[in-house]
Design a protein around this motif. Structure first.
Motif: not given
Length: 259
Positions: A219-246
């Motif tokens: 998504g063009g409106r999806t922003k992954i904040g600095h220092d975030a961690v996106i875990g394996g096999n996740t499906w992300v379509t909304s923004s993630v806060e800085p430092g957050e782990t998904i």
């Protein structure tokens, strides 16, 4: 623009071969006693073949002018590539040396080719930058659109199946693992049902983000904040806060009492 495109793919392949040999004359190209002489020879051949490829789509004088602009950009491209090599060496405990990164890591040719293709894309050179990155896509399994904007110290570990879309932005010191997709969530359509061109479709990834294998960020409106961690096999379509782990919530299976 030429009436046919015979020979274009071979010319683009030659351009990339000269580009790599010019940047790293001790790693690519023919044997030569004089490193400086070899570099200069490949830089000359790089310009000639790049200009030849551009002339399939551009007037001769336009191609020559854009080649000159790319030559001026080469020191900047080389400096960025050095940061990518450093990121790979420092980011992978299996890396024995920077030479090993250059010679064996699929991310090295994929990202290095992208660095050149991106500058051509910014100069609005038709088709050629996309051909460059697609050649590396075929060779490495890493698909980086030349329109993506990627900061320094970028590393893709393993690499197979990575997709980075045209309007993606990526900050500094970002690390991706295999089978990560930074893609489009959906397309806006014209009244005739065709996709609207030239709009923001892909996510923005901040500095020092790590995205693990199999993650899909859309998504063009999806922003992954600095220092975030996106875990394996996740499906992300909304923004993630800085430092957050998904991550996908883990459920531990229970067993009955042992017999």
């Amino acid at each position: 623009m030429k009436e046919n495109y015979l020979g274009l793919k071979d010319t683009v392949k030659e351009t990339l071969a000269h580009f790599f040999a010019a940047l790293y004359p001790l790693h690519f190209g023919e044997m030569c006693d004089d490193r400086k002489e070899k570099r200069e020879a490949h830089l000359t051949a790089f310009r000639e073949t790049l200009e030849q490829a551009m002339k399939y789509f551009l007037d001769d004088w336009v191609a020559a002018d854009k080649c000159s602009l790319i030559e001026e950009k080469l020191p900047e491209i080389e400096a960025l590539v050095r940061t990518d090599i450093q990121a790979a060496y420092e980011g992978d405990p299996a890396a024995v040396s920077e030479d090993e990164v250059i010679l064996t890591y699929p991310a090295f040719p994929a990202i290095t080719t992208y660095r050149l293709a991106h500058e051509l894309y910014l100069l609005k050179v038709p088709v050629v930058p996309r051909m460059m990155t697609e050649l590396e896509h075929s060779a490495t399994g890493i698909d980086i659109h030349p329109g993506a904007a990627i900061g320094p110290y970028f590393f893709i570990d393993h690499g197979t199946g990575v997709v980075i879309g045209e309007t993606t932005t990526i900050g500094e010191h970002v690390k991706l693992y295999q089978h990560v997709t930074l893609g489009a969530k959906s397309f806006e359509l014209n009244p005739d049902g065709t996709p609207v061109k030239g709009i923001k479709r892909h996510p923005d990834v901040g500095d020092r983000v790590v995205i693990y294998s199999g993650a899909t960020v859309l998504g063009g409106r999806t922003k992954i904040g600095h220092d975030a961690v996106i875990g394996g096999n996740t499906w992300v379509t909304s923004s993630v806060e800085p430092g957050e782990t998904i991550s996908i919530r883990a459920y531990r299976s229970t067993r009955g009492s042992e017999e």
